[in-house]
Design an enzyme around this catalytic site. Structure first.
Site, short mmCIF file in Angstrom:
data_model
loop_
_atom_site.label_atom_id
_atom_site.label_comp_id
_atom_site.label_asym_id
_atom_site.label_seq_id
_atom_site.Cartn_x
_atom_site.Cartn_y
_atom_site.Cartn_z
CB CYS A 126 -4.82 3.61 5.08
SG CYS A 126 -4.11 4.34 6.54
CB CYS A 127 -1.31 1.86 1.71
SG CYS A 127 -0.81 0.43 3.29
CB CYS A 207 1.26 1.95 9.98
SG CYS A 207 2.02 3.08 8.73
CB CYS A 210 -1.42 -2.39 9.30
SG CYS A 210 -2.86 -1.45 8.67
CB CYS A 233 2.44 -0.54 1.81
SG CYS A 233 3.70 0.14 0.94
#
Length: 241
Positions: A126-127, A207, A210, A233
């Protein structure tokens, strides 16, 4: 092109970074930014900011040196509305003239995160699509960048130098040596507005999925990816090109 030819530019960048770090180890944040400007020029320098809980201090110092230095902001699609509003407020307050909000590519999101659940199943992936790849794309025109990491944040940041290289670019850490008290002093002296989520107990904001609140006696980034081994990240652990 031979392997030796490929490695020469990276070796030169690493050598330059070591020399600059030695010269700037006791320099003030403003002096570090001035040196970055002198070294590569404004057109080749960018400051990367999350517009998070401590970002205004670095942005204020940068604006005092040159408010036209490009600022790269990663709009991941998962940010708090408070962060987006804070970005806009700081742009106006500090007179920043070149803030670039960079977003992940739609095609990558559609292919890899169609249900917006990747943050839970694979936060590293995702990062990568929401931060690492967009930053690499945004930094391609530049040969050096500035970021706001501090040693007091702990973890992998405890021993960062003032100047380093990320393999392809010079990377300046003007706040490497500053303390939390010095950050607070900059806010107070410049009358900078705090991030709206600080009052709710967020010591560090990224985000939404997280980021969580942290106790006052925890590391500044304790609320990031809480309960996981993940602490970064990837934008500070991956080459930018």
């Amino acid at each position: 092109m031979t392997a030796q030819q490929v490695l020469v530019p990276e070796a030169a960048i690493a050598s330059q970074a070591r020399s600059l770090d030695l010269a700037l180890r006791a320099a003030s944040p403003a002096e570090v930014i001035k040196t970055a400007l002198k070294t590569v020029g404004r057109e080749n320098l960018a400051l990367v900011s999350s517009f998070g809980t401590e970002s205004a201090a670095l942005l204020r110092v940068m604006a005092g040196v040159d408010s036209a230095i490009p600022v790269v902001f990663l709009d991941t699609g998962w940010l708090f509305e408070e962060t987006l509003a804070y970005r806009d407020a700081l742009i106006a307050t500090l007179g920043l003239t070149d803030v670039r909000s960079i977003q992940p590519l739609d095609e990558n999101l559609t292919r890899e995160d169609p249900d917006r659940e990747l943050w839970f199943s694979d936060p590293d992936a995702c990062c990568r699509i929401r931060k690492v790849e967009p930053l690499a794309r945004a930094l391609k025109p530049f040969s050096a960048w500035i970021n706001g990491r501090k040693r007091f944040q702990g973890g992998a940041r405890a021993d960062i130098p003032v100047v380093e290289d990320d393999g392809t670019k010079l990377k300046f850490n003007p706040f490497a040596n500053v303390s939390r008290e010095e950050i607070e002093a900059i806010y107070k002296l410049a009358k900078l507005p705090p991030h709206p989520l600080v009052a709710s107990g967020y010591l560090s904001v990224g985000c939404m999925p997280c980021s969580s609140r942290a106790a006052a006696d925890e590391d500044a980034r304790a609320g990031r990816w809480r309960g996981r081994q993940k602490t970064e990240c990837g934008i500070h652990t991956t080459k930018t090109s």
